[in-house]
Design an enzyme around this catalytic site. Structure first.
Site, mmCIF file in Angstrom:
data_model
loop_
_atom_site.group_PDB
_atom_site.id
_atom_site.type_symbol
_atom_site.label_atom_id
_atom_site.label_comp_id
_atom_site.label_asym_id
_atom_site.label_seq_id
_atom_site.Cartn_x
_atom_site.Cartn_y
_atom_site.Cartn_z
ATOM 1 N N SER A 1 1.641 -9.693 -0.882
ATOM 2 C CA SER A 1 1.329 -8.270 -0.819
ATOM 3 C C SER A 1 1.555 -7.643 0.546
ATOM 4 O O SER A 1 1.794 -6.440 0.648
ATOM 5 C CB SER A 1 -0.132 -8.053 -1.244
ATOM 6 N N GLU B 1 -9.905 5.831 2.983
ATOM 7 C CA GLU B 1 -10.717 4.749 3.520
ATOM 8 C C GLU B 1 -9.770 3.589 3.784
ATOM 9 O O GLU B 1 -8.718 3.488 3.165
ATOM 10 C CB GLU B 1 -11.776 4.332 2.492
ATOM 11 N N LYS C 1 0.815 -1.224 0.000
ATOM 12 C CA LYS C 1 0.000 0.000 0.000
ATOM 13 C C LYS C 1 0.848 1.274 0.000
ATOM 14 O O LYS C 1 0.423 2.303 -0.510
ATOM 15 C CB LYS C 1 -0.937 0.002 1.209
#
Lengths: 402, 256
Positions: free
Chosen positions: A384, A117, A95
């Site tokens: 990830s 969010e 991210k």
């Protein structure tokens, strides 16, 4: 199929991937989206922007991340598994790649207030981190159910100086946190930058999040060529909620002769009604500003998804994934909560790596019977994120009290 | 000419209340709409409840959720509009998010609008960029697509939006969601004058309008005032939603 994608160049000027994508938002957001498009177009060709971003990716986030040949599981499976270690990034997941790119855009646009969010909290943490780095106010919307599941990440965001605003409408998860972030943005559009965490939302977000995440695939491509005996892997695998780690890995390989697989969350099973397998079970619709695929009922009301992994617990999916699915360029599979839990423990025990529960879905696919993987194939899996944030959820699922 | 086109030929004050279909109960909409028309409402907006109402504040969000829990669907709304049409000729617009309409299909949805007696449509998440095919089809069936403009919509875009809409546009009073507080009267007047200068159609104003004074003021600067959250909030305060709402309409119209 190869030819169709040789000149792949979507989205078009209107932000469409054929019938998917676009801008389905209240009128007051249109000027903000146009402004973002203009700044992004400038940044793309601006060397100083690229240098600043690369410096941050290298020295702040610790890129490049390793491409690790997982010999233990490879031996067991009979094909070669390469893990793209996005879990080794600063803040523990992919991210941050996108958050760094977008915060630089926000600064150039002169925005002082950042909203985001979050589902699992990884994107919230990444946003809180970059907002702290640049001294900007940060508000993160998070569903109450996710706050319960991801207490550790809530506290991390607070430590980073962000305000976490609980969202108690609807399913109290990522979908509802996104609605609330959009409402905030509509109200404060002139002062505020909305830092979307996945390849979802109105144009240009799906494109720019993909572009910022594509560092994953670009690195993996180069590393694979250097570290293996082949020019290209045979197959790529990534988990999909909104789809950002997957688009990041897939995009640089779209034009190549490489099989690509996305893995959705099948929750308690595809026939249980409690899952987040959007492409497998959903149909065409519009949510959060884009035309894509949705879990919805016959009246067009969005239905509640379920996944053990908060990061995949989303009833929509990025529009580009819908396009890649419809054209057959990417194949989409799914893995259940139980398969993900098993894969979580399996990788921990075999390779000494705790994967995020999201990433565990991609790993679970490797162990499925009808996955189509041939013996000896080279498979790159996007790991990830790291699993530390999920140990409470895993312990609870295993009936262990911590 | 449909009922909305006719109404906006008349230079009188216009009050346009909004209610959520299926709120407070599944069957309350018919009596509420007819009651409001009787009490002096000039046109009525009926909200199609949606699971993810992005442009709505807490009051309308909650009513939307309750309506869905009550079992409201698009098909039921069309049944109820048919019943309303047996009792009143007040112009009716449906206001709803795009997904349920997309799911039903443009053609089916618009045909249902015609057969039940709907005159116009307000779709807050269908901006100019995406609205063309739907607007063209609606206009071909004599249904007015009522597109939205906002305080940050540039002049030239206001013009384009009004040209595509054709009959009527809806100016959102604020940057924000339904039920938010209004900006200063000076800023509002400037914005509404800008809409007046650039729009080729009449326009109504909504979001944050709640009193008789507001209704008078907004009718000076536009062609009508929409009241939503204030109606829904008021409905919850009396024992009989229809009577309570009729009383408020009379106050907003200056009859009481």
């Amino acid at each position: 199929m190869k030819n169709k994608f040789k000149d792949y160049n979507l989205p078009d000027d209107r932000g469409h991937f054929e019938k998917f994508g676009g801008k389905f938002v209240p009128e007051s957001l249109i000027p903000a989206l146009e402004e973002l498009e203009q700044y992004y177009a400038k940044a793309k060709t601006d060397k100083s922007f690229q240098i600043e971003l690369n410096n941050l990716l290298t020295h702040y986030s610790g890129r490049e991340t390793a491409l690790y040949f997982a010999s233990q599981i490879s031996e067991e499976l009979g094909f070669k598994v390469w893990l793209k270690r996005e879990d080794l990034n600063h803040t523990g997941a992919h991210k941050i790649n996108n958050a760094l790119g977008q915060i630089l855009l926000a600064r150039r646009m002169g925005k002082k207030r950042i909203i985001a969010e979050t589902g699992a909290g990884q994107h919230g943490v990444a946003t809180a981190t970059v907002a702290a780095l640049f001294g900007l106010d940060c508000i993160v919307y998070m569903g109450e159910e996710d706050i319960r599941r991801q207490k550790l990440n809530v506290f991390r965001m607070n430590l980073l100086g962000a305000e976490v605003r609980p969202v108690s409408s609807g399913s109290m998860t990522l979908k509802d946190a996104t609605n609330e972030a959009i409402r905030d943005w509509v109200t404060n559009v002139e002062s505020t930058y909305y830092l979307i965490g996945s390849t979802v939302g109105p144009h240009p977000y799906p494109m720019l999040v993909r572009d910022f995440q594509s560092v994953i695939g670009k690195e993996a491509k180069k590393q694979f060529e250097n570290q293996s005996e082949n020019a290209l892997p045979d197959r790529l695998v990534a988990c999909i909620g909104g789809g950002s780690n997957a688009m990041g890995l897939f995009y640089p390989f779209i034009k190549d002769d490489v099989k690509i697989v996305g893995v959705e969350a099948a929750g308690k099973g595809l026939e249980s009604g409690e899952h987040a397998a959007t492409l497998t079970k959903g149909d065409f619709g519009v949510l959060h500003g884009a035309a894509s695929t949705l879990l919805q009922n016959e009246d067009g009301q969005v239905t509640l998804p379920h996944s053990i992994s908060a990061g995949l617990d989303y009833p929509g999916i990025g529009p580009e994934h819908s396009y890649l699915n419809e054209t057959g360029r990417v194949q989409y599979f799914s893995a259940t909560d139980q398969e993900a839990l098993d894969a979580f423990q399996w990788l921990s025990e075999k390779e000494g790596i705790l994967p995020a529960l999201e990433s565990a879905h991609a790993l679970a696919y490797l162990r499925q019977e009808n996955n189509g993987i041939k013996q000896g194939e080279n498979v790159i899996v996007c790991l990830s994120g790291r699993g530390d944030k999920d140990v409470h959820t895993v312990a609870e699922a295993l009936g262990i009290e911590l | 000419m449909n009922r909305i086109q006719k109404l906006f030929c008349e230079p009188k004050e216009k009050l346009i209340p909004f209610i959520t279909a299926g709120y407070p109960t599944l069957d309350s909409t018919v009596d509420l709409v007819c009651g409001m028309a009787e009490a002096g409402a000039n046109m009525i907006e009926i909200g199609i409840p949606f699971s993810d109402p992005q442009a709505d504040g807490p009051v309308i969000q909650a009513s939307s959720q309750q309506a869905l829990d009550n079992g409201m669907t698009l098909n039921k709304i069309f049944e109820q509009v048919t019943q309303i049409r047996e009792r009143t000729d007040v112009p009716l617009a449906l206001m709803g998010y795009y997904n349920p309409i997309l799911k039903m299909g443009h053609e089916t949805f618009l045909n249902n609008c015609i057969s039940s007696g709907v005159d116009g449509l307000i779709l807050p998440d269908l901006p100019l960029e995406e609205a063309e095919p739907f607007c063209a089809l609606a206009k071909s069936k004599d249904i007015s697509p009522i597109l939205l403009v906002a305080p940050n919509t540039p002049d030239e875009r206001i013009k384009k939006i009004s040209e595509l809409a054709g009959d009527l546009i809806y100016a959102v009073s604020i940057l924000g969601i339904t039920g938010n507080d209004l900006a200063s009267k000076d800023a509002l007047a400037k914005y509404l004058n800008r809409v007046r200068e650039n729009s080729v159609t009449p326009f109504v104003v909504g979001f944050g309008i709640s009193s008789r004074e507001d209704v008078i003021w907004f009718n000076e600067y536009s062609d009508g005032a929409v009241v939503g959250s204030a109606i829904i909030k008021n409905m919850d305060e009396g024992p009989n939603p229809v009577e309570t709402t009729k009383q408020l309409i009379e106050v907003l119209k200056g009859r009481k």
